[in-house]
Design a protein around this motif. Structure first.
Motif, mmCIF file in Angstrom:
data_model
loop_
_atom_site.group_PDB
_atom_site.id
_atom_site.type_symbol
_atom_site.label_atom_id
_atom_site.label_comp_id
_atom_site.label_asym_id
_atom_site.label_seq_id
_atom_site.Cartn_x
_atom_site.Cartn_y
_atom_site.Cartn_z
ATOM 1 N N SER A 64 -63.158 -10.525 40.344
ATOM 2 C CA SER A 64 -62.410 -9.282 40.511
ATOM 3 C C SER A 64 -60.999 -9.498 39.988
ATOM 4 O O SER A 64 -60.295 -10.403 40.441
ATOM 5 N N VAL A 65 -60.611 -8.663 39.023
ATOM 6 C CA VAL A 65 -59.266 -8.733 38.449
ATOM 7 C C VAL A 65 -58.514 -7.540 39.046
ATOM 8 O O VAL A 65 -58.654 -6.405 38.593
ATOM 9 N N TYR A 66 -57.739 -7.807 40.084
ATOM 10 C CA TYR A 66 -57.089 -6.757 40.845
ATOM 11 C C TYR A 66 -55.808 -6.271 40.177
ATOM 12 O O TYR A 66 -55.274 -6.910 39.257
ATOM 13 N N ASP A 67 -55.298 -5.132 40.683
ATOM 14 C CA ASP A 67 -54.041 -4.576 40.179
ATOM 15 C C ASP A 67 -52.946 -5.633 40.160
ATOM 16 O O ASP A 67 -52.890 -6.516 41.020
ATOM 17 N N ALA A 68 -52.074 -5.532 39.172
ATOM 18 C CA ALA A 68 -50.905 -6.393 38.966
ATOM 19 C C ALA A 68 -51.249 -7.733 38.316
ATOM 20 O O ALA A 68 -50.412 -8.628 38.274
ATOM 21 N N VAL A 69 -52.475 -7.869 37.781
ATOM 22 C CA VAL A 69 -52.840 -9.088 37.052
ATOM 23 C C VAL A 69 -52.715 -8.824 35.558
ATOM 24 O O VAL A 69 -53.141 -7.782 35.059
ATOM 25 N N CYS A 77 -62.038 -16.948 32.493
ATOM 26 C CA CYS A 77 -62.123 -16.864 33.952
ATOM 27 C C CYS A 77 -63.519 -17.287 34.358
ATOM 28 O O CYS A 77 -64.499 -16.573 34.090
ATOM 29 N N GLY A 78 -63.639 -18.453 34.996
ATOM 30 C CA GLY A 78 -64.929 -19.001 35.371
ATOM 31 C C GLY A 78 -65.611 -18.201 36.474
ATOM 32 O O GLY A 78 -64.984 -17.369 37.146
ATOM 33 N N PRO A 79 -66.903 -18.451 36.684
ATOM 34 C CA PRO A 79 -67.679 -17.706 37.663
ATOM 35 C C PRO A 79 -67.041 -17.730 39.057
ATOM 36 O O PRO A 79 -66.608 -18.783 39.528
ATOM 37 N N SER A 80 -66.965 -16.560 39.657
ATOM 38 C CA SER A 80 -66.532 -16.386 41.050
ATOM 39 C C SER A 80 -65.114 -16.860 41.327
ATOM 40 O O SER A 80 -64.757 -17.093 42.480
ATOM 41 N N MET A 81 -64.280 -16.997 40.278
ATOM 42 C CA MET A 81 -62.880 -17.332 40.554
ATOM 43 C C MET A 81 -62.201 -16.100 41.142
ATOM 44 O O MET A 81 -62.711 -14.999 41.048
ATOM 45 N N VAL A 82 -61.046 -16.301 41.798
ATOM 46 C CA VAL A 82 -60.421 -15.240 42.589
ATOM 47 C C VAL A 82 -58.957 -15.039 42.203
ATOM 48 O O VAL A 82 -58.200 -16.001 42.103
ATOM 49 N N PHE A 83 -58.591 -13.772 42.009
ATOM 50 C CA PHE A 83 -57.189 -13.365 41.938
ATOM 51 C C PHE A 83 -56.858 -12.628 43.228
ATOM 52 O O PHE A 83 -57.705 -11.899 43.759
ATOM 53 N N ARG A 100 -47.912 -8.296 44.173
ATOM 54 C CA ARG A 100 -47.138 -9.266 43.393
ATOM 55 C C ARG A 100 -47.865 -9.505 42.074
ATOM 56 O O ARG A 100 -49.063 -9.783 42.054
ATOM 57 N N GLN A 101 -47.112 -9.445 40.982
ATOM 58 C CA GLN A 101 -47.711 -9.615 39.664
ATOM 59 C C GLN A 101 -48.093 -11.070 39.404
ATOM 60 O O GLN A 101 -47.334 -11.986 39.710
ATOM 61 N N ASN A 113 -64.732 -20.700 40.871
ATOM 62 C CA ASN A 113 -64.330 -20.688 42.279
ATOM 63 C C ASN A 113 -62.885 -21.087 42.539
ATOM 64 O O ASN A 113 -62.527 -21.334 43.686
ATOM 65 N N CYS A 114 -62.038 -21.151 41.526
ATOM 66 C CA CYS A 114 -60.623 -21.393 41.803
ATOM 67 C C CYS A 114 -60.002 -20.106 42.334
ATOM 68 O O CYS A 114 -60.548 -19.021 42.177
ATOM 69 N N THR A 115 -58.848 -20.239 42.989
ATOM 70 C CA THR A 115 -58.118 -19.092 43.525
ATOM 71 C C THR A 115 -56.705 -19.120 42.977
ATOM 72 O O THR A 115 -56.034 -20.156 43.023
ATOM 73 N N ILE A 116 -56.258 -17.973 42.458
ATOM 74 C CA ILE A 116 -54.890 -17.828 41.972
ATOM 75 C C ILE A 116 -54.168 -16.900 42.940
ATOM 76 O O ILE A 116 -54.438 -15.699 42.987
ATOM 77 N N VAL A 117 -53.269 -17.468 43.750
ATOM 78 C CA VAL A 117 -52.503 -16.675 44.700
ATOM 79 C C VAL A 117 -51.503 -15.832 43.918
ATOM 80 O O VAL A 117 -50.869 -16.308 42.967
ATOM 81 N N CYS A 118 -51.359 -14.580 44.314
ATOM 82 C CA CYS A 118 -50.541 -13.622 43.569
ATOM 83 C C CYS A 118 -49.071 -14.040 43.488
ATOM 84 O O CYS A 118 -48.580 -14.816 44.299
ATOM 85 N N GLY A 119 -48.401 -13.496 42.470
ATOM 86 C CA GLY A 119 -46.973 -13.724 42.289
ATOM 87 C C GLY A 119 -46.628 -14.944 41.471
ATOM 88 O O GLY A 119 -45.462 -15.300 41.339
ATOM 89 N N ASN A 120 -47.617 -15.589 40.882
ATOM 90 C CA ASN A 120 -47.381 -16.805 40.105
ATOM 91 C C ASN A 120 -47.680 -16.591 38.630
ATOM 92 O O ASN A 120 -48.401 -15.682 38.255
ATOM 93 N N THR A 121 -47.098 -17.455 37.813
ATOM 94 C CA THR A 121 -47.315 -17.440 36.369
ATOM 95 C C THR A 121 -48.012 -18.723 35.973
ATOM 96 O O THR A 121 -47.576 -19.813 36.356
ATOM 97 N N ILE A 122 -49.085 -18.580 35.206
ATOM 98 C CA ILE A 122 -49.824 -19.727 34.683
ATOM 99 C C ILE A 122 -49.443 -19.849 33.208
ATOM 100 O O ILE A 122 -49.707 -18.940 32.423
#
Length: 186
Positions: A64-69, A77-83, A100-101, A113-122
């Motif tokens: 799921s690619v949620y708002d602000a991404v 984006c690998g299987p089942s990873m999370v934003f 948070r963008q 299956n990794c998780t990217i917590v909002c508000g960060n820049t990769i």
């Protein structure tokens, strides 16, 4: 070239999808999404309204690619990873005004299956390993592993881990200057 949309997919009116993109089974793309050329959306993907996706992005099943991404070109984006998009969610409290963008640079790989917590820049060409939890900004070319994710090395654009420090030449021929805190292409 056209956009391929599977009959089970839902693409809301207004969504902008670039030429050559493919939208597969049970995927939902909201009307405000802006998607580049040559992208692929696997089974059961959700793309929100306030989402910008570059060219040649591959989003595997159950993401799921949620708002602000914001995803740059050539992101995987690998299987089942999370934003995420809310830092401290509560069901009874509406925090849509607090999204948070999250910005993901060009050529980044985000493992299963990794998780990217909002508000960060990769940073560009970073590599986040499977199951890692990113809760801070990530420098370009960084290899991030663990919970919470820590930098464990550096990665080339081609996906090969770079070893050592100083001037390094990858097996693909790309050259880098590596210090304790950064990796710069030469």
């Amino acid at each position: 070239m056209t956009v391929t949309i599977h009959p089970t997919a839902i693409v809301d009116e207004g969504a902008q999808i670039g030429e050559g993109s493919r939208v597969w089974h049970w995927t939902h793309i909201c009307g405000g999404a802006r998607i580049g050329k040559g992208c692929s959306f696997g089974q059961n993907v959700f793309v929100g309204n306030d989402v910008v996706i570059g060219d040649n992005v591959k989003i595997q099943n159950n993401v799921s690619v949620y708002d602000a991404v914001r995803l740059g070109d050539d992101v995987f984006c690998g299987p089942s990873m999370v934003f995420t998009n809310v830092y401290n969610p509560r069901s009874a409290i509406n925090r849509k005004a607090e999204y948070r963008q999250t910005v993901v640079g060009k050529g980044v790989s985000l493992g299963a299956n990794c998780t990217i917590v909002c508000g960060n820049t990769i940073g560009d060409h970073a590599f986040v390993g499977a199951g890692a939890v990113v809760n801070t900004d990530v420098p370009a070319y960084a290899l991030m592993l663990g919970v919470p994710a820590k930098r464990k090395g550096w990665m080339c654009r081609c996906g090969t881990q770079l070893k050592g420090s100083g001037t390094i030449t990858c097996e693909c021929g790309a050259r880098f200057e590596i210090t304790a805190t950064e990796c710069k292409p030469l």
